[in-house]
Scaffold this motif. Sequence first.
Motif, mmCIF file in Angstrom:
data_model
loop_
_atom_site.group_PDB
_atom_site.id
_atom_site.type_symbol
_atom_site.label_atom_id
_atom_site.label_comp_id
_atom_site.label_asym_id
_atom_site.label_seq_id
_atom_site.Cartn_x
_atom_site.Cartn_y
_atom_site.Cartn_z
ATOM 1 N N ARG A 227 25.868 -87.455 40.928
ATOM 2 C CA ARG A 227 26.481 -88.442 40.031
ATOM 3 C C ARG A 227 27.214 -89.548 40.774
ATOM 4 N NH1 ARG A 227 26.790 -87.544 34.130
ATOM 5 N NH2 ARG A 227 25.030 -86.150 33.896
ATOM 6 N N GLY A 228 28.173 -89.266 41.595
ATOM 7 C CA GLY A 228 28.877 -90.314 42.325
ATOM 8 C C GLY A 228 29.550 -91.298 41.394
ATOM 9 N N SER A 229 30.032 -92.359 41.963
ATOM 10 C CA SER A 229 30.697 -93.385 41.174
ATOM 11 C C SER A 229 29.774 -94.590 41.054
ATOM 12 C CB SER A 229 31.997 -93.793 41.864
ATOM 13 O OG SER A 229 32.561 -94.890 41.215
ATOM 14 N N THR A 230 29.149 -94.723 39.912
ATOM 15 C CA THR A 230 28.290 -95.883 39.675
ATOM 16 C C THR A 230 28.795 -96.609 38.441
ATOM 17 O OG1 THR A 230 26.778 -94.608 38.321
ATOM 18 C CG2 THR A 230 26.275 -94.765 40.668
ATOM 19 N N ARG A 231 28.243 -97.770 38.220
ATOM 20 C CA ARG A 231 28.617 -98.516 37.024
ATOM 21 C C ARG A 231 27.998 -97.885 35.796
ATOM 22 N NH1 ARG A 231 27.145 -104.257 39.255
ATOM 23 N NH2 ARG A 231 28.287 -104.105 41.176
ATOM 24 N N ARG A 232 28.190 -98.519 34.673
ATOM 25 C CA ARG A 232 27.742 -97.984 33.393
ATOM 26 C C ARG A 232 26.240 -97.715 33.346
ATOM 27 N NH1 ARG A 232 29.038 -96.749 28.662
ATOM 28 N NH2 ARG A 232 29.077 -97.792 26.693
ATOM 29 N N GLY A 233 25.426 -98.609 33.864
ATOM 30 C CA GLY A 233 23.981 -98.449 33.817
ATOM 31 C C GLY A 233 23.417 -97.697 35.007
ATOM 32 N N GLY A 234 24.267 -97.134 35.844
ATOM 33 C CA GLY A 234 23.815 -96.477 37.067
ATOM 34 C C GLY A 234 22.971 -95.246 36.831
ATOM 35 N N ILE A 235 23.338 -94.441 35.842
ATOM 36 C CA ILE A 235 22.578 -93.225 35.562
ATOM 37 C C ILE A 235 21.201 -93.587 34.998
ATOM 38 C CG2 ILE A 235 22.536 -91.092 34.217
ATOM 39 C CD1 ILE A 235 24.638 -91.072 36.365
ATOM 40 N N ALA A 236 21.147 -94.563 34.129
ATOM 41 C CA ALA A 236 19.864 -94.977 33.557
ATOM 42 C C ALA A 236 18.955 -95.543 34.638
ATOM 43 C CB ALA A 236 20.083 -96.016 32.465
ATOM 44 N N LEU A 237 19.500 -96.299 35.567
ATOM 45 C CA LEU A 237 18.721 -96.859 36.669
ATOM 46 C C LEU A 237 18.132 -95.756 37.537
ATOM 47 C CD1 LEU A 237 18.029 -99.627 37.974
ATOM 48 C CD2 LEU A 237 19.978 -99.238 39.453
ATOM 49 N N THR A 238 18.928 -94.735 37.810
ATOM 50 C CA THR A 238 18.475 -93.608 38.618
ATOM 51 C C THR A 238 17.374 -92.830 37.908
ATOM 52 O OG1 THR A 238 20.724 -93.438 39.493
ATOM 53 C CG2 THR A 238 19.264 -91.598 39.909
ATOM 54 N N VAL A 239 17.545 -92.598 36.624
ATOM 55 C CA VAL A 239 16.544 -91.833 35.860
ATOM 56 C C VAL A 239 15.227 -92.605 35.779
ATOM 57 C CG1 VAL A 239 15.991 -90.939 33.561
ATOM 58 C CG2 VAL A 239 18.224 -90.509 34.556
ATOM 59 N N ILE A 240 15.296 -93.909 35.530
ATOM 60 C CA ILE A 240 14.074 -94.711 35.443
ATOM 61 C C ILE A 240 13.353 -94.741 36.795
ATOM 62 C CG2 ILE A 240 13.174 -97.040 35.055
ATOM 63 C CD1 ILE A 240 15.443 -97.391 33.002
ATOM 64 N N ALA A 241 14.113 -94.904 37.875
ATOM 65 C CA ALA A 241 13.504 -94.899 39.209
ATOM 66 C C ALA A 241 12.834 -93.556 39.497
ATOM 67 C CB ALA A 241 14.561 -95.201 40.268
ATOM 68 N N LEU A 242 13.501 -92.460 39.146
ATOM 69 C CA LEU A 242 12.941 -91.130 39.385
ATOM 70 C C LEU A 242 11.668 -90.914 38.563
ATOM 71 C CD1 LEU A 242 13.256 -88.404 40.786
ATOM 72 C CD2 LEU A 242 14.659 -87.669 38.874
ATOM 73 N N VAL A 243 11.686 -91.333 37.306
ATOM 74 C CA VAL A 243 10.499 -91.170 36.455
ATOM 75 C C VAL A 243 9.330 -91.985 36.998
ATOM 76 C CG1 VAL A 243 9.578 -91.751 34.177
ATOM 77 C CG2 VAL A 243 11.746 -90.530 34.372
ATOM 78 N N LEU A 244 9.567 -93.214 37.418
ATOM 79 C CA LEU A 244 8.492 -94.053 37.936
ATOM 80 C C LEU A 244 7.915 -93.503 39.241
ATOM 81 C CD1 LEU A 244 9.766 -97.666 37.195
ATOM 82 C CD2 LEU A 244 7.866 -96.459 36.121
ATOM 83 N N ILE A 245 8.772 -93.007 40.118
ATOM 84 C CA ILE A 245 8.296 -92.471 41.389
ATOM 85 C C ILE A 245 7.487 -91.193 41.161
ATOM 86 C CG2 ILE A 245 9.032 -91.472 43.587
ATOM 87 C CD1 ILE A 245 11.449 -93.437 43.401
ATOM 88 N N VAL A 246 7.978 -90.305 40.309
ATOM 89 C CA VAL A 246 7.238 -89.074 40.015
ATOM 90 C C VAL A 246 5.934 -89.401 39.294
ATOM 91 C CG1 VAL A 246 7.304 -86.929 38.684
ATOM 92 C CG2 VAL A 246 9.263 -87.591 40.068
ATOM 93 N N LEU A 247 5.948 -90.375 38.387
ATOM 94 C CA LEU A 247 4.724 -90.796 37.709
ATOM 95 C C LEU A 247 3.709 -91.330 38.707
ATOM 96 C CD1 LEU A 247 3.307 -91.302 34.954
ATOM 97 C CD2 LEU A 247 4.316 -93.586 35.023
#
Length: 111
Positions: free
Chosen positions: A76-96
Amino acid sequence: MLTLSWLLVIAFAGGILALVDGIMRARGRGSNVVAIIEIIAAVLFLLSLFFPGIPFGSLILGIILAIVVAVQLFMRGSTRRGGIALTVIALVLIVLWIVLSQGWIVIPGVN
């Protein structure tokens, strides 16, 4: 000459989002070591898409990048409000990209 395909677009978008996520986490209060590893893996992954001489190849770098992004998601760390969504989208695209490039799932017109 560069042939534009859906697999390249998916990989490029996932790599760019992982790079942006790593930069945001390196500037924040998270674990800077994992963020720097994420930045390095994302840059090498993006370069391996366009230059064939990058060591380890695109697939291994994609797997490493997916693992590092998943670790960042769970730490988790300290990210801004959209940080978790950015991480999830990046992970989904890379796994896809990994799944589609290996032919585990075949979608006509994509791979």
